[in-house]
Design a protein around this motif. Structure first.
Motif, PDB file in Angstrom:
ATOM      1  N   ASN A  71      -9.060   1.559  -5.544  1.00 59.67           N
ATOM      2  CA  ASN A  71      -8.935   1.350  -3.939  1.00 59.67           C
ATOM      3  C   ASN A  71      -8.223   0.020  -3.657  1.00 59.67           C
ATOM      4  N   TRP A 107      -5.995  -1.263  -5.835  1.00 59.82           N
ATOM      5  CA  TRP A 107      -4.621  -0.741  -5.479  1.00 59.82           C
ATOM      6  C   TRP A 107      -3.603  -0.465  -4.604  1.00 59.82           C
ATOM      7  N   LYS A 108      -4.958   0.627  -3.997  1.00 65.02           N
ATOM      8  CA  LYS A 108      -3.986   1.371  -2.932  1.00 65.02           C
ATOM      9  C   LYS A 108      -3.371   1.125  -1.944  1.00 65.02           C
ATOM     10  N   GLU A 109      -5.132   0.452  -1.262  1.00 56.55           N
ATOM     11  CA  GLU A 109      -4.667  -0.966  -0.185  1.00 56.55           C
ATOM     12  C   GLU A 109      -3.696  -1.411  -0.057  1.00 56.55           C
ATOM     13  N   LYS A 110      -3.315  -2.584  -1.849  1.00 57.91           N
ATOM     14  CA  LYS A 110      -2.541  -3.432  -1.637  1.00 57.91           C
ATOM     15  C   LYS A 110      -1.060  -2.259  -1.630  1.00 57.91           C
ATOM     16  N   GLU A 111      -0.689  -1.218  -2.199  1.00 58.94           N
ATOM     17  CA  GLU A 111       0.275  -0.495  -2.410  1.00 58.94           C
ATOM     18  C   GLU A 111       0.883  -0.154  -0.648  1.00 58.94           C
ATOM     19  N   ARG A 112      -0.373   0.093  -0.016  1.00 62.33           N
ATOM     20  CA  ARG A 112      -0.357   0.551   2.040  1.00 62.33           C
ATOM     21  C   ARG A 112       0.259  -0.041   2.838  1.00 62.33           C
ATOM     22  N   ARG A 113      -0.433  -1.380   2.118  1.00 56.99           N
ATOM     23  CA  ARG A 113      -0.019  -2.801   2.890  1.00 56.99           C
ATOM     24  C   ARG A 113       1.824  -3.167   2.613  1.00 56.99           C
ATOM     25  N   ARG A 166       3.616  -0.808   1.624  1.00 60.24           N
ATOM     26  CA  ARG A 166       4.241  -0.110   2.900  1.00 60.24           C
ATOM     27  C   ARG A 166       4.669  -0.137   4.168  1.00 60.24           C
ATOM     28  N   VAL A 167       3.644  -0.132   4.524  1.00 56.38           N
ATOM     29  CA  VAL A 167       3.393  -0.369   5.926  1.00 56.38           C
ATOM     30  C   VAL A 167       4.439  -1.975   6.402  1.00 56.38           C
ATOM     31  N   GLU A 200       8.252  -1.294   6.482  1.00 56.09           N
ATOM     32  CA  GLU A 200       8.344   0.013   7.314  1.00 56.09           C
ATOM     33  C   GLU A 200       8.379  -0.922   8.560  1.00 56.09           C
ATOM     34  N   GLY A 247       3.858   5.351  -7.548  1.00 58.38           N
ATOM     35  CA  GLY A 247       3.131   3.634  -6.778  1.00 58.38           C
ATOM     36  C   GLY A 247       4.951   3.196  -6.814  1.00 58.38           C
TER      37      GLY A 247
END
Length: 374
Positions: A191, A193-199, A201-202, A205, A364
């Motif tokens: 989780n 790692w997913k949160e880091k990738e989401r930040r 990506r955001v 964007e 990723g």
């Protein structure tokens, strides 16, 4: 004078005995020792001064110093063997695998841990319980030697610990709790790692949205300036036509002949009024792709060679996929590739162009992949 101390040739420390030299070598990894005639000072002056207030002392270390013995103390077993007349001593004590509780070892292996890691955890956790061994593994899972078989001297080999007095149901419950703890730990890391990738990506964007907004604002201002110039030109043309009409009207009232047709300047055709509009983001994918290429060229207008290389590289990617749609290697691009980064990846608009072509980021964000249906 006989030697009364050992001196470290690497750092200059004076040592009283061979035992101290061995301890110093183990701590510092120094191996160069020589015999010295300097006595090791045994000063307790600071403590004595604090207690009594005396400040004058006489150094009698050299008088009380005794010659140092360079023979290392023999182990007790070797001494007994020498006394028995054997005369031989082991130079290095034999190292063996420590004995651990076989039942706990089997349970750890059933949980999926390697044998070396299980033995190491049982040995260093005191060989006491399954929970203590599992906790030790969780705390030391990043150690570089976690999967190396531990070795201990034969003399320090510990007897097997008594078996735990747990019922089979309690053991199964403990195993389930440990599995749940490990699963929660893995899930938490996943989780994070997913949160880091989401930040990440955001953030990308937001930067892209800001760039598009600035580009649209620039186009809007250019369109407004153009509309103002056209409006001003139409106003001048209306004024000129009005002046011509007023001039002709004055000549008619004065009874003067009208101007010669050749002298009369043809009036310019009225300019159709155009409604001003605000530019919007390109609606079609083709227009968006053109905008990416224009952005790439505009941002690197001082380096035509780099722009040309980027255009040729993008054309090659598209051409390879179009001509060989069944070739898997042409539909997958590694973003971390040095040549790709130098030619396209580092240039603003390059990766966006490929994404408009249908490529998607996978694994990723490490690869760009074009699905077969695209």
């Amino acid at each position: 004078m006989a030697g009364v101390s050992l001196k470290c040739g690497d750092c200059g420390t004076l040592l009283k005995s061979v035992e101290e030299a061995q301890e110093h070598a183990e701590l510092t990894k120094h191996s160069n020792f020589v015999e010295s005639t300097e006595a090791v000072l045994n000063l307790e002056s600071d403590l004595h001064t604090k207690r009594t207030g005396h400040t004058e002392f006489v150094d009698k270390t050299s008088e009380a110093a005794k010659p140092i013995s360079l023979e290392a103390p023999k182990p007790k077993d070797d001494v007994e063997m020498d006394e028995a007349g054997d005369g031989s001593s082991s130079q290095q004590e034999e190292m063996v695998v420590p004995e651990v509780n076989q039942q706990l070892l089997a349970e750890l292996e059933e949980m999926g841990f390697p044998k070396e890691r299980a033995i190491r955890s049982l040995h260093f956790s005191g060989n006491s319980s399954l929970e203590a061994a599992a906790n030790w593994i969780v705390e030391h899972e990043n150690d570089p030697d976690i999967d190396q078989m531990p070795l201990v001297p034969v003399s320090s080999k510990k007897p097997e610990a008594p078996k735990p007095s747990l019922t089979p149901e309690e053991i199964k419950q403990k195993q389930q709790e440990l599995r749940e703890q490990l699963a929660k730990r893995k899930k938490r890391k996943k989780n994070e790692w997913k949160e880091k990738e989401r930040r990440i990506r955001v953030g990308r964007e937001l930067l892209e949205a800001k760039r598009i907004e600035e580009e649209n604002e620039r186009k809007r201002l250019l369109a407004l300036r153009k509309a103002e110039k056209e409006e001003e030109q139409r106003a001048r043309e209306k004024i000129r036509q009005k002046l011509e009409e007023d001039k002709a009207e004055r000549r008619r009232k004065l009874g003067l002949p009208p101007d010669e047709p050749s002298a009369v300047k043809p009036s310019a055709p009225p300019v159709e009024e155009k409604k001003s509009f605000l530019p919007v983001r390109p609606a079609t994918k083709a227009e968006q792709m053109r905008e990416c290429l224009r952005t790439l060229k505009q941002n690197h207008k001082d380096d035509d060679a780099k722009v040309k290389t980027a255009f040729n590289t993008l054309l090659t990617f598209a051409k390879n996929v179009a001509t060989n749609p069944n070739e898997e290697k042409f539909r997958k691009i590694r973003l971390t590739n040095a040549n790709f980064q130098d030619r396209v990846g580092k240039l603003k608009g390059g990766i966006e162009f490929l994404e408009l072509c249908g490529f998607e980021k996978i694994e990723g964000g490490e690869f760009l992949y074009l699905p077969r249906e695209s």
